[in-house]
Design a protein around this motif. Structure first.
Motif, PDB file in Angstrom:
ATOM      1  N   LEU A  66      32.908  38.063  31.976  1.00 24.90           N
ATOM      2  CA  LEU A  66      33.602  37.012  31.789  1.00 24.90           C
ATOM      3  C   LEU A  66      35.170  37.118  32.351  1.00 24.90           C
ATOM      4  O   LEU A  66      36.030  37.269  31.595  1.00 24.90           O
ATOM      5  CB  LEU A  66      33.905  36.182  30.655  1.00 24.90           C
ATOM      6  CG  LEU A  66      32.375  35.900  29.930  1.00 24.90           C
ATOM      7  CD1 LEU A  66      32.809  35.576  28.270  1.00 24.90           C
ATOM      8  CD2 LEU A  66      31.668  34.970  30.773  1.00 24.90           C
ATOM      9  N   TRP A  67      35.075  37.194  33.829  1.00 18.80           N
ATOM     10  CA  TRP A  67      36.610  37.618  34.366  1.00 18.80           C
ATOM     11  C   TRP A  67      37.538  36.728  33.911  1.00 18.80           C
ATOM     12  O   TRP A  67      38.668  37.270  33.875  1.00 18.80           O
ATOM     13  CB  TRP A  67      36.210  37.833  35.938  1.00 18.80           C
ATOM     14  CG  TRP A  67      37.637  38.026  36.605  1.00 18.80           C
ATOM     15  CD1 TRP A  67      38.012  39.055  37.151  1.00 18.80           C
ATOM     16  CD2 TRP A  67      38.500  36.767  37.161  1.00 18.80           C
ATOM     17  NE1 TRP A  67      39.269  38.993  37.879  1.00 18.80           N
ATOM     18  CE2 TRP A  67      39.358  37.710  37.636  1.00 18.80           C
ATOM     19  CE3 TRP A  67      38.494  35.702  37.049  1.00 18.80           C
ATOM     20  CZ2 TRP A  67      40.523  37.164  38.448  1.00 18.80           C
ATOM     21  CZ3 TRP A  67      39.823  35.042  37.593  1.00 18.80           C
ATOM     22  CH2 TRP A  67      40.865  35.842  38.266  1.00 18.80           C
ATOM     23  N   GLY A  68      37.327  35.348  34.022  1.00 18.73           N
ATOM     24  CA  GLY A  68      38.505  34.461  33.736  1.00 18.73           C
ATOM     25  C   GLY A  68      38.866  34.508  32.167  1.00 18.73           C
ATOM     26  O   GLY A  68      39.986  34.394  32.139  1.00 18.73           O
ATOM     27  N   ILE A  69      37.955  34.683  31.536  1.00 22.75           N
ATOM     28  CA  ILE A  69      38.620  34.876  29.861  1.00 22.75           C
ATOM     29  C   ILE A  69      39.473  36.079  29.665  1.00 22.75           C
ATOM     30  O   ILE A  69      40.368  36.051  28.847  1.00 22.75           O
ATOM     31  CB  ILE A  69      37.288  34.883  29.028  1.00 22.75           C
ATOM     32  CG1 ILE A  69      36.741  33.607  28.941  1.00 22.75           C
ATOM     33  CG2 ILE A  69      37.540  35.288  27.592  1.00 22.75           C
ATOM     34  CD1 ILE A  69      35.817  33.081  27.771  1.00 22.75           C
ATOM     35  N   GLN A  70      38.836  37.087  30.434  1.00 22.41           N
ATOM     36  CA  GLN A  70      39.798  38.391  30.216  1.00 22.41           C
ATOM     37  C   GLN A  70      41.003  38.366  31.035  1.00 22.41           C
ATOM     38  O   GLN A  70      42.097  38.671  30.751  1.00 22.41           O
ATOM     39  CB  GLN A  70      39.023  39.744  30.778  1.00 22.41           C
ATOM     40  CG  GLN A  70      37.898  39.964  29.756  1.00 22.41           C
ATOM     41  CD  GLN A  70      36.929  41.096  30.229  1.00 22.41           C
ATOM     42  OE1 GLN A  70      37.621  42.034  30.240  1.00 22.41           O
ATOM     43  NE2 GLN A  70      35.647  40.818  30.379  1.00 22.41           N
ATOM     44  N   LYS A  71      41.091  37.401  32.171  1.00 19.84           N
ATOM     45  CA  LYS A  71      42.226  37.351  33.146  1.00 19.84           C
ATOM     46  C   LYS A  71      43.325  36.508  32.167  1.00 19.84           C
ATOM     47  O   LYS A  71      44.461  36.937  32.346  1.00 19.84           O
ATOM     48  CB  LYS A  71      42.061  36.613  34.390  1.00 19.84           C
ATOM     49  CG  LYS A  71      43.020  36.500  35.307  1.00 19.84           C
ATOM     50  CD  LYS A  71      43.547  37.564  35.884  1.00 19.84           C
ATOM     51  CE  LYS A  71      44.631  37.602  36.947  1.00 19.84           C
ATOM     52  NZ  LYS A  71      45.069  38.602  37.328  1.00 19.84           N
ATOM     53  N   ILE A  72      42.898  35.622  31.320  1.00 13.36           N
ATOM     54  CA  ILE A  72      44.018  34.790  30.690  1.00 13.36           C
ATOM     55  C   ILE A  72      44.155  35.303  29.172  1.00 13.36           C
ATOM     56  O   ILE A  72      44.978  35.051  28.474  1.00 13.36           O
ATOM     57  CB  ILE A  72      43.442  33.192  30.487  1.00 13.36           C
ATOM     58  CG1 ILE A  72      42.192  33.508  29.576  1.00 13.36           C
ATOM     59  CG2 ILE A  72      43.245  32.807  31.701  1.00 13.36           C
ATOM     60  CD1 ILE A  72      41.839  31.881  29.135  1.00 13.36           C
ATOM     61  N   GLN A  73      43.824  36.671  29.101  1.00 10.14           N
ATOM     62  CA  GLN A  73      43.856  37.553  27.942  1.00 10.14           C
ATOM     63  C   GLN A  73      43.594  36.651  26.610  1.00 10.14           C
ATOM     64  O   GLN A  73      44.257  36.600  25.570  1.00 10.14           O
ATOM     65  CB  GLN A  73      45.517  37.880  27.910  1.00 10.14           C
ATOM     66  CG  GLN A  73      45.819  38.600  28.998  1.00 10.14           C
ATOM     67  CD  GLN A  73      47.245  38.920  28.962  1.00 10.14           C
ATOM     68  OE1 GLN A  73      47.941  39.795  27.846  1.00 10.14           O
ATOM     69  NE2 GLN A  73      48.063  38.769  30.135  1.00 10.14           N
ATOM     70  N   ALA A  74      42.544  36.099  26.764  1.00  7.21           N
ATOM     71  CA  ALA A  74      41.902  35.382  25.488  1.00  7.21           C
ATOM     72  C   ALA A  74      42.047  36.411  24.138  1.00  7.21           C
ATOM     73  O   ALA A  74      42.059  35.666  23.061  1.00  7.21           O
ATOM     74  CB  ALA A  74      40.543  34.553  25.761  1.00  7.21           C
ATOM     75  N   PRO A  75      41.384  37.409  24.292  1.00  5.91           N
ATOM     76  CA  PRO A  75      41.290  38.285  22.929  1.00  5.91           C
ATOM     77  C   PRO A  75      42.433  38.358  22.311  1.00  5.91           C
ATOM     78  O   PRO A  75      42.529  38.472  21.141  1.00  5.91           O
ATOM     79  CB  PRO A  75      40.848  39.573  23.423  1.00  5.91           C
ATOM     80  CG  PRO A  75      40.173  39.379  24.797  1.00  5.91           C
ATOM     81  CD  PRO A  75      40.561  38.070  25.427  1.00  5.91           C
ATOM     82  N   ALA A  76      43.523  38.252  22.996  1.00  4.83           N
ATOM     83  CA  ALA A  76      45.116  38.427  22.250  1.00  4.83           C
ATOM     84  C   ALA A  76      45.251  36.935  21.630  1.00  4.83           C
ATOM     85  O   ALA A  76      45.935  36.850  20.563  1.00  4.83           O
ATOM     86  CB  ALA A  76      46.325  38.488  23.508  1.00  4.83           C
ATOM     87  N   ALA A  77      44.994  35.789  22.123  1.00  2.00           N
ATOM     88  CA  ALA A  77      45.043  34.598  21.552  1.00  2.00           C
ATOM     89  C   ALA A  77      43.764  34.570  20.353  1.00  2.00           C
ATOM     90  O   ALA A  77      44.128  33.938  19.283  1.00  2.00           O
ATOM     91  CB  ALA A  77      44.513  33.578  22.616  1.00  2.00           C
ATOM     92  N   TRP A  78      42.714  35.273  20.356  1.00  2.00           N
ATOM     93  CA  TRP A  78      41.853  35.295  19.217  1.00  2.00           C
ATOM     94  C   TRP A  78      42.399  36.015  17.967  1.00  2.00           C
ATOM     95  O   TRP A  78      41.806  35.769  16.993  1.00  2.00           O
ATOM     96  CB  TRP A  78      40.584  35.618  19.835  1.00  2.00           C
ATOM     97  CG  TRP A  78      39.756  35.032  20.760  1.00  2.00           C
ATOM     98  CD1 TRP A  78      39.882  33.660  20.882  1.00  2.00           C
ATOM     99  CD2 TRP A  78      38.960  35.474  21.729  1.00  2.00           C
ATOM    100  NE1 TRP A  78      39.040  33.188  21.954  1.00  2.00           N
ATOM    101  CE2 TRP A  78      38.333  34.363  22.657  1.00  2.00           C
ATOM    102  CE3 TRP A  78      38.403  36.820  22.154  1.00  2.00           C
ATOM    103  CZ2 TRP A  78      37.585  34.404  23.543  1.00  2.00           C
ATOM    104  CZ3 TRP A  78      37.427  36.905  23.008  1.00  2.00           C
ATOM    105  CH2 TRP A  78      36.892  35.872  23.684  1.00  2.00           C
TER     106      TRP A  78
END
Length: 227
Positions: A134-146
């Protein structure tokens, strides 16, 4: 009927934006929300120091050249009688600071600190096997938001598209069935795939060991079929 069309027109704008987001995603079969969010503990600003550099403030009346053993680099704008210096070759910053703090002409001396807002790295992880794709989810740094939130089941995002496969393993329980305007019924099942892709990017279930994970995987999807 007019009111219904007006609502759909509003929702379609949201869907258009969300559809653009999927350009960096994966197929609808590569979908999946996560575990409970970890609490993000407040953190103090942290700093590192520029090697070989020292900031020195001298007493009024002293010149920048009054600091023995250091090379003057520049005066610091806005800080009266304060300059940046470089230590001599072979001398450590710590040794130079020890000497300066004994100098009666020095108000203070400290390393040239570089401050950062947070020393923070995302801790949230998921076990969805296609997460790495999931390139996009990692690009927007979703884990930091999670680490802060994984979405809210009280929030509903409308997907106005080809429908949504509400039986998909990564979407089961996530989908509220809206109208199907393409077939004039109340079954918005996706028969093309794009709407499911969009829905998965938004709210695919996380940490279920299947497919992928959505950006806000505890959020609900309202499926509205118009294509």
């Amino acid at each position: 009927m007019l009111k219904r069309h007006f609502v759909i027109a509003q929702l379609s704008a949201t869907a258009g934006i969300l559809s653009l987001m999927t350009a960096c995603g994966t197929s609808p079969n590569a979908m999946a929300p996560m575990t409970s969010p970890q609490t993000l503990a407040p953190k103090q600003p942290v700093a590192d120091a520029v090697p070989g550099k020292i900031v020195v403030k001298l007493k009024n009346g002293m010149t920048t050249q009054s600091v023995n053993g250091l090379m003057h680099i520049q005066s610091i704008e806005g800080l009266n009688n304060t300059s940046l210096y470089s230590v001599q070759s072979g001398e450590t910053v710590e040794a130079a600071l020890a000497k300066l703090r004994k100098d009666p002409n020095v108000v203070y001396a400290e390393p040239d600190y570089r401050y950062h807002a947070y020393d923070y790295h995302a801790k949230a992880t998921v076990n969805d096997p296609k997460f790495s794709q999931l390139w996009g989810i990692q690009k927007i740094q979703a884990p930091a938001a999670w680490d802060i939130t994984t979405g809210d089941p009280n929030v509903v995002v409308a997907v106005v598209d080809t429908g949504v496969d509400y039986n998909h393993p990564d979407l089961q329980g996530q989908v509220i069935k809206g109208p199907d305007f393409a077939n004039n019924d109340n079954d918005p099942m996706d028969d093309q795939g794009h709407g499911s892709h969009v829905a998965g990017t938004i709210a695919a279930i996380g940490n279920n060991g299947t497919g992928v994970v959505g950006i806000a995987y505890k959020t609900k999807i309202l499926a509205i079929k118009v294509l």
